[in-house]
Motif scaffolding. Structure first.
Motif, mmCIF file in Angstrom:
data_model
loop_
_atom_site.group_PDB
_atom_site.id
_atom_site.type_symbol
_atom_site.label_atom_id
_atom_site.label_comp_id
_atom_site.label_asym_id
_atom_site.label_seq_id
_atom_site.Cartn_x
_atom_site.Cartn_y
_atom_site.Cartn_z
ATOM 1 N N ASP A 293 -2.296 -4.110 -0.546
ATOM 2 C CA ASP A 293 -1.197 -4.036 -1.512
ATOM 3 C C ASP A 293 -1.652 -4.282 -2.944
ATOM 4 O O ASP A 293 -0.986 -3.865 -3.881
ATOM 5 C CB ASP A 293 -0.128 -5.086 -1.187
ATOM 6 N N THR B 62 11.584 -5.628 -3.461
ATOM 7 C CA THR B 62 12.179 -4.587 -2.635
ATOM 8 C C THR B 62 13.448 -4.101 -3.322
ATOM 9 O O THR B 62 14.270 -4.908 -3.755
ATOM 10 C CB THR B 62 12.495 -5.127 -1.231
ATOM 11 N N SER C 43 5.227 3.250 6.829
ATOM 12 C CA SER C 43 6.520 2.563 6.833
ATOM 13 C C SER C 43 6.966 2.397 5.382
ATOM 14 O O SER C 43 6.178 2.596 4.452
ATOM 15 C CB SER C 43 6.403 1.189 7.501
ATOM 16 N N ASN D 126 7.353 -0.194 3.851
ATOM 17 C CA ASN D 126 6.558 -1.280 3.271
ATOM 18 C C ASN D 126 5.276 -0.769 2.607
ATOM 19 O O ASN D 126 4.694 -1.447 1.764
ATOM 20 C CB ASN D 126 6.222 -2.297 4.355
ATOM 21 N N ASP D 127 4.838 0.427 2.964
ATOM 22 C CA ASP D 127 3.623 1.009 2.389
ATOM 23 C C ASP D 127 3.872 1.652 1.020
ATOM 24 O O ASP D 127 2.932 2.064 0.353
ATOM 25 C CB ASP D 127 3.044 2.081 3.319
ATOM 26 N N ARG E 289 9.304 -0.780 -1.973
ATOM 27 C CA ARG E 289 8.852 -1.870 -2.834
ATOM 28 C C ARG E 289 8.496 -1.300 -4.207
ATOM 29 O O ARG E 289 8.124 -0.141 -4.324
ATOM 30 C CB ARG E 289 7.669 -2.590 -2.200
#
Length: 169
Positions: free
Chosen positions: A39, A87, A113, A115-116, A149
């Motif tokens: 990240d 987020t 996902s 989240n990526d 995100r």
């Protein structure tokens, strides 16, 4: 020093992973690449180490959440202050550009996902304007993900012209 970002997905001078992440550059005709490994981390590769800092600055325009850069031996080249990643609901994000069908194939290689997905956004009238990552946003919609995100950034006033154009369609 001329830095050219490579926007294709097939070029034998670069790794496939870095190509799909749009982390490939030519500097004075020589290949350099930045591969995102987490990240907030990336690895920089290329012949002349004196060029790394210039390439990192160019790359961070597109990926401001990457704050720690290593060379291929794992030594830290450059570290920036950690940025806050939040987020945000897709309903709160106004695109400022259009998505690119060709990029969908590349995105599937590293986005598995919601989240990526980490995109730069700018607050505006109780919502957010996406500054980059429009195809990743579209991919989130295709997958029926509800949020992604983001890193809050700023932009010049030109962004509002792009927003107006995007809102027309």
């Amino acid at each position: 020093m001329e830095i050219q970002r490579i926007d294709t997905y097939a070029d034998s001078r670069f790794s496939e992973c870095a190509l799909f992440q749009h982390g490939c550059f030519l500097v004075e005709g020589k290949p350099y690449e930045i591969e995102i490994i987490s990240d907030f981390e990336a690895v920089v590769r290329g012949e002349e180490k004196e060029v790394y800092l210039k390439i990192i600055e160019e790359f961070r325009f597109y990926a401001p959440h990457i704050t720690k850069f290593y060379n291929s031996r794992g030594n830290i080249i450059k570290e920036y202050s950690t940025v806050f990643i939040k987020t945000i609901s897709l309903e709160e994000i106004q695109p400022s550009q259009f998505y690119d069908e060709e990029k969908i194939f590349a995105i599937q290689k590293f986005v598995h996902s919601a989240n990526d997905i980490i995109i730069p956004v700018m607050p505006y009238k109780g919502r957010y304007i996406s500054l980059d990552g429009h195809t990743r946003l579209y991919y989130a919609v295709l997958n029926e993900w509800k949020a992604v995100r983001a890193v809050v950034e700023s932009s010049d006033v030109y962004i509002f012209d792009f927003v107006k154009e995007a809102q027309k369609t």
